[in-house]
Write an enzyme that holds these catalytic residues in place. Sequence first.
Site, PDB file in Angstrom:
ATOM      1  N   ASP A   1       0.810  -1.217   0.000  1.00  0.00           N
ATOM      2  CA  ASP A   1       0.000   0.000   0.000  1.00  0.00           C
ATOM      3  C   ASP A   1       0.845   1.268   0.000  1.00  0.00           C
ATOM      4  O   ASP A   1       0.337   2.356  -0.232  1.00  0.00           O
ATOM      5  CB  ASP A   1      -0.863   0.034   1.273  1.00  0.00           C
ATOM      6  CG  ASP A   1      -2.230  -0.576   1.056  1.00  0.00           C
ATOM      7  OD1 ASP A   1      -2.686  -0.615  -0.091  1.00  0.00           O
ATOM      8  OD2 ASP A   1      -2.832  -1.003   2.052  1.00  0.00           O
TER       9      ASP A   1
HETATM   10  C1  GLC Z   1      -1.662  -3.670   5.383  1.00  0.00           C
HETATM   11  C2  GLC Z   1      -2.882  -3.723   4.515  1.00  0.00           C
HETATM   12  C3  GLC Z   1      -2.683  -4.647   3.347  1.00  0.00           C
HETATM   13  C4  GLC Z   1      -1.418  -4.328   2.644  1.00  0.00           C
HETATM   14  C5  GLC Z   1      -0.239  -4.327   3.583  1.00  0.00           C
HETATM   15  C6  GLC Z   1       1.048  -3.894   2.926  1.00  0.00           C
HETATM   16  O1  GLC Z   1      -1.513  -4.898   6.037  1.00  0.00           O
HETATM   17  O2  GLC Z   1      -4.004  -4.132   5.246  1.00  0.00           O
HETATM   18  O3  GLC Z   1      -3.760  -4.541   2.459  1.00  0.00           O
HETATM   19  O4  GLC Z   1      -1.231  -5.264   1.620  1.00  0.00           O
HETATM   20  O5  GLC Z   1      -0.503  -3.431   4.632  1.00  0.00           O
HETATM   21  O6  GLC Z   1       1.054  -2.551   2.604  1.00  0.00           O
HETATM   22  C1  GLC Z   2      -0.731   2.674   5.774  1.00  0.00           C
HETATM   23  C2  GLC Z   2       0.024   1.472   6.279  1.00  0.00           C
HETATM   24  C3  GLC Z   2      -0.250   0.254   5.452  1.00  0.00           C
HETATM   25  C4  GLC Z   2      -1.728   0.067   5.291  1.00  0.00           C
HETATM   26  C5  GLC Z   2      -2.403   1.336   4.786  1.00  0.00           C
HETATM   27  C6  GLC Z   2      -3.897   1.122   4.768  1.00  0.00           C
HETATM   28  O1  GLC Z   2      -0.273   3.009   4.527  1.00  0.00           O
HETATM   29  O2  GLC Z   2       1.423   1.690   6.286  1.00  0.00           O
HETATM   30  O3  GLC Z   2       0.326  -0.887   6.062  1.00  0.00           O
HETATM   31  O4  GLC Z   2      -1.960  -0.974   4.408  1.00  0.00           O
HETATM   32  O5  GLC Z   2      -2.095   2.406   5.624  1.00  0.00           O
HETATM   33  O6  GLC Z   2      -4.590   2.212   4.388  1.00  0.00           O
END
Ligand code: GLC
Ligand code: GLC
Length: 806
Positions: A487
């Site tokens: 993300d």
């Molecule tokens: C969080 C989110 C997931 C994403 C991950 C890596 O766990 O819930 O959707 O893939 O972060 O960014």
């Molecule tokens: C932030 C976190 C990530 C998560 C995302 C969800 O970017 O670092 O882990 O998946 O929020 O919105």
Amino acid sequence: MRFGTFDDRQREYVIIRPDTPLPWINYLGCESYFGIISNTAGGYSFYQDARLRRLTRYRYNNVPTDYGGRYLYLRDNASGDYWTPTWQPIRNGVEDYSCRHGMGYTIIRSTSNDITTQIRYFVPLGETLEIWQATITNNRSEAANLSVFSVIEFALWDAQDDAANFQRNLNIGEVEIVDGVIYHKTEYRERRDHFAYFACSEPVEAFDTQREDFLGPYRGWHEPIAVEEGRSRNSVAHGWSPIGSHHIKLALQPGESKQVIFVLGYQENPRDAKFDPPGSSTVNKKAALPIIAKYTQRAEVDRAFDALYDYWGQLLGALQVDTPDEHTNRMVNIWNVYQNMITFNMSRSASQFESGIGRGMGFRDSTQDLLGFVHIIPERARERIIDLAATQFENGGAYHQYQPLTKRGNDAVGGGFNDDPLWLILGVAAYLKETGDRGILDEMVPFDNTPGTEAPLLVHLEHSLQYTLDNLGPHKLPLIGRADWNDCLNLNTFSEEPGESFQTASHREGGVAESVFIGGLFVIAAHEMAAITGDESYNEKADRMAETVLEHGWDGDWFRRAYDHFGEPVGSKECEEGQIFIEPQGICIMAGIGFDNGLAEKALKSVEERLATQHGIVVNQPAYTRYHVELGEISSYPPGYKENASIFCHTNPWIMIAAALLDDGDRAFDYYTRINPSAREAISEVHRCEPYVYAQTIAGRDAPTHGEAKNSWLTGTAAWNYAAITQWILGIRPTYGGLGIQPVIPSTWDGFTAERQFRGVTFKITARREGPGNKVTITANGEAVDGTVVPVPDGQSEVEVIVTIG
Ligand code: GLC
Ligand code: GLC
């Protein structure tokens, strides 16, 4: 250092001192009424949606930490001493403290002033209420005159509004108190059809429902004036902050025990029967009263608890293993499954790190979570798949999240996370292999919940795959969109504004950012589509993408991560920082890319050399040391945390699976053990999070706190680790043709046994190592099996499977 111990026979973790490094929590409820509960009874409850239907109040990020909970105060009326048997909130002299976190229940016990109190908290199956079953025992040689005070603080339903909108909220609180039952009915007079009740099994001496009357001005939960003085005020909340508190008097003979049961419940009324009498503003309690009457009786409560305990035993029975490693056994048989069920229920909404007001159900999160529970609750997995698919757009893209209460896509976040749709294919494939229920492919499911747009689920899957092909970049790799699995790799955002969401802020047009990761994921998904439909052209699509990945995604010693907005590589030797990333190594090897030319082996070796640490495998190296506007949130984190070079545990099992696919059972299991919470229990002072569940991250080697876990419970780590150990290391893998069994276990193991329920049949598996390799020979009920898939026998409820490994 340990703060407790595992009791595997009871399926409990037993915490033996209250001052754990962080609140170590558990979950109550498994259907529609839920709560989180810490080892000192902190936490809160909600109905279905932690944001929109919050029953009780909790203050995240509070000092002291973990305030707001399910508290009982005991007071010795002779001496005036008082204490809280759950240690918090008073934190004075409790002895022999223990907290047993079990499957859907928590039991906290301690002794003070020679009075032992045990409180069992749980939510009965099929009900929208929670029970606090307190047993109070007088260990003294003389009689004890005690007071018991209960307390909860009501949230005014919408947790976000409750924490911010004081100009309104301090004026709207309303309660009713009838026969000792406290009814919380804020906003019931207007548009709400639901209320909460808080009842007690014993005659109530007095009560309080206004917070300030109970606590006294300027006092905290650790010194309520009502408890100090042994006298509740019978306050009736009107505005300000409604609470529920009962005062009960208890006379205990020497050695005598008594039970006091509290019931906190949620009740909805039909709109036309809200009031009693009609036309008044008085809550119609007809539906709630029999429930209260039932659950204030000890026998009923015990029965409900036993039913819950058996229910979990049955769920866990879907797969039980006995291996030479106790950490594997404990996680596979108990805790990993339990965590899978919790992520099924909560997605990423409510934990110590997720406030319950932030996120709904994630599309990619929930589709991956499926891998961990599809064999336990296939019917509910089916329903989840349909709910998710209904939030898909007609072009195959998907809302990134939806709200569990409304089941509708979340407009604030929108779509454009280009990996999302492909995970649906993996989730459905897992469901089909587990159940054989091909009927789900014909289910008519709308797009974006719009009536009239219904199409068979299979068409949704086709659109999912096509979405990638419709969004290819200059190298013919998939465009990344707002982000892919990571993300925080936001290659099109270029955010310069503090506070902007990296995921949903500006999306610079005209870029060509592509994801090698999505390329690998596409290959997996396309192969799954070929297997689902029998249509070979999907395999050709997969092959073409695999070639592209090799041509433009290979960096010499590992797979590249992406191309940025300007077409420059990310995750390459050419980069100054972030030269190698874990995700494409895992996913591309899982996709079978680079097997015939040794590149997969090479990528795995690079992971070992550059990313692996004693605490697990980090996401990327070198960590980003400054903000790269063209990379986004990933570089916003200091080195070693979260997506910037922490051990982001979700990705580690991809490498375990890759190692298993490359026949390296020792390496796969070594990586498994490095992040196995039970195996880390002995270093709890370093790990700090609960030793019974996975956390999202463990600080990487660039962080000053290397080895420290954060964001426990709600993470895709649970489902993927479960898949890695059960399906790839132990090798028990559902397939269309039957139960596949192809272990790739450590060379030191002499075998294992397992019992797996699969399509109505019990597979009793005995695997024995007879040589150093991974070649598998199988007999089922004494007959040789051709290959590694054991068909489901007709008309038998059990198969005896012997697997020889050598
Ligand atoms: C969080 C989110 C997931 C994403 C991950 C890596 O766990 O819930 O959707 O893939 O972060 O960014
Ligand atoms: C932030 C976190 C990530 C998560 C995302 C969800 O970017 O670092 O882990 O998946 O929020 O919105």
